[in-house]
Design a protein around this motif. Structure first.
Motif, PDB file in Angstrom:
ATOM      1  N   THR A  19     -34.185   5.904  12.922  1.00  0.00           N
ATOM      2  CA  THR A  19     -33.785   4.607  13.379  1.00  0.00           C
ATOM      3  C   THR A  19     -32.240   4.490  13.236  1.00  0.00           C
ATOM      4  N   ARG A  20     -31.732   4.708  12.148  1.00  0.00           N
ATOM      5  CA  ARG A  20     -30.393   4.809  11.685  1.00  0.00           C
ATOM      6  C   ARG A  20     -29.585   5.754  12.310  1.00  0.00           C
ATOM      7  N   ARG A  23     -29.102   4.435  15.947  1.00  0.00           N
ATOM      8  CA  ARG A  23     -28.238   3.300  15.843  1.00  0.00           C
ATOM      9  C   ARG A  23     -26.932   4.027  15.737  1.00  0.00           C
ATOM     10  N   CYS A  24     -26.618   4.912  14.867  1.00  0.00           N
ATOM     11  CA  CYS A  24     -25.330   5.754  14.789  1.00  0.00           C
ATOM     12  C   CYS A  24     -24.676   6.246  16.022  1.00  0.00           C
ATOM     13  N   ALA A  26     -25.654   5.548  18.911  1.00  0.00           N
ATOM     14  CA  ALA A  26     -25.462   4.514  20.004  1.00  0.00           C
ATOM     15  C   ALA A  26     -24.207   3.926  19.764  1.00  0.00           C
ATOM     16  N   VAL A  27     -24.021   3.586  18.695  1.00  0.00           N
ATOM     17  CA  VAL A  27     -22.449   2.891  18.504  1.00  0.00           C
ATOM     18  C   VAL A  27     -21.366   3.898  18.763  1.00  0.00           C
ATOM     19  N   GLU A 100     -24.349   2.670   7.590  1.00  0.00           N
ATOM     20  CA  GLU A 100     -25.817   3.057   7.888  1.00  0.00           C
ATOM     21  C   GLU A 100     -26.099   4.161   6.824  1.00  0.00           C
TER      22      GLU A 100
END
Length: 247
Positions: A19-20, A23-24, A26-27, A100
């Motif tokens: 998940t992390r 997320r990274c 995606a950013v 993260e």
């Protein structure tokens, strides 16, 4: 703890890591897309050091010059645009990525270890950013001016490629960022008992020679002024490193 609980805990951690990471990504992707969309602004910044209009050269009173760039491949400009946007995304989003990573690792650390980790990661990031900024503002422009305008004969014109320019900028930024990690590395070695102030003071003269060699490699120019400008911040880092060590 039972085996089933251990297995469940492992998969929970793996799911959190996934998940992390997503997320990274995606950013970084969002920032990269934004940078890609503002092409003119992005390359105005990236290409600025090749001209005497760059603020560093204006402060130094350098004579007017402009290093011309050319493209030699059909897809080269698009791929370079994409590469620069990705690097920009990584650079701008790096604080979030570091957060993260720390958030994932920190639960396994003791309070004292967590405090040290914050200090090390935060200091390393700041020093890397300072080194990258110094390279963009001073070292890379001086390198471009010297190498981009250097001629063995007036009959031989320079034809620099955009690929060469971008690759050199990225490589030198990475090198200077790593060089500026010296105080952080020395602090860690000092905490481990592998380095002390007296040792660094004893070999100060040897360090100056090494610094001059490193500066000469980073900025392959022949004038003493540029060599001193590049060597001075590295020498200051060495002196700062001495005081970061307690004993």
């Amino acid at each position: 703890m039972s085996r089933d609980t251990e297995v469940a805990s492992f998969w929970d951690h793996l799911d959190e890591l996934r998940t992390r990471i997503l997320r990274c990504l995606a950013v970084v992707g969002v920032v990269g897309i934004v940078a890609f969309s503002f092409k003119e602004t992005l390359f105005d910044i990236v290409l600025a050091p090749r001209s005497s209009d760059f603020f560093t050269f204006r402060l130094m009173g350098v004579e007017p010059f402009c290093v011309g760039l050319m493209n030699t491949g059909l897809t080269e400009q698009f791929m370079i645009h994409l590469k620069v946007a990705i690097y920009t995304g990584l650079l701008v989003a790096s604080p979030f990525v570091l957060y993260e990573i720390f958030a994932f690792v920190s639960p396994a650390l003791y309070e004292r270890e967590r405090r040290y980790a914050v200090q090390i990661v935060g200091s390393a990031y700041v020093m890397f950013a300072v080194g990258t900024l110094l390279n963009y503002c001073l070292i890379f422009p001086l390198t471009v001016k010297f190498l981009g305008t250097y001629q063995v004969s007036a009959d031989v014109a320079n034809m620099l490629t955009l690929q060469s320019y971008i690759d050199t900028l990225i490589a030198m930024s990475l090198v200077m960022g790593l060089v500026f990690e010296l105080p952080v590395v020395c602090w860690i070695l000092g905490r481990m008992g592998l380095l002390n102030r007296q040792l660094m003071r004893t070999y100060r003269r040897h360090a100056v020679v090494v610094i001059l060699v490193v500066a000469a490699v980073i900025t392959p120019t022949t004038d003493a002024f540029t060599l001193i400008i590049v060597s001075l911040p590295i020498w200051m880092l060495y002196e700062i490193s001495i005081f970061t060590i307690r004993h």
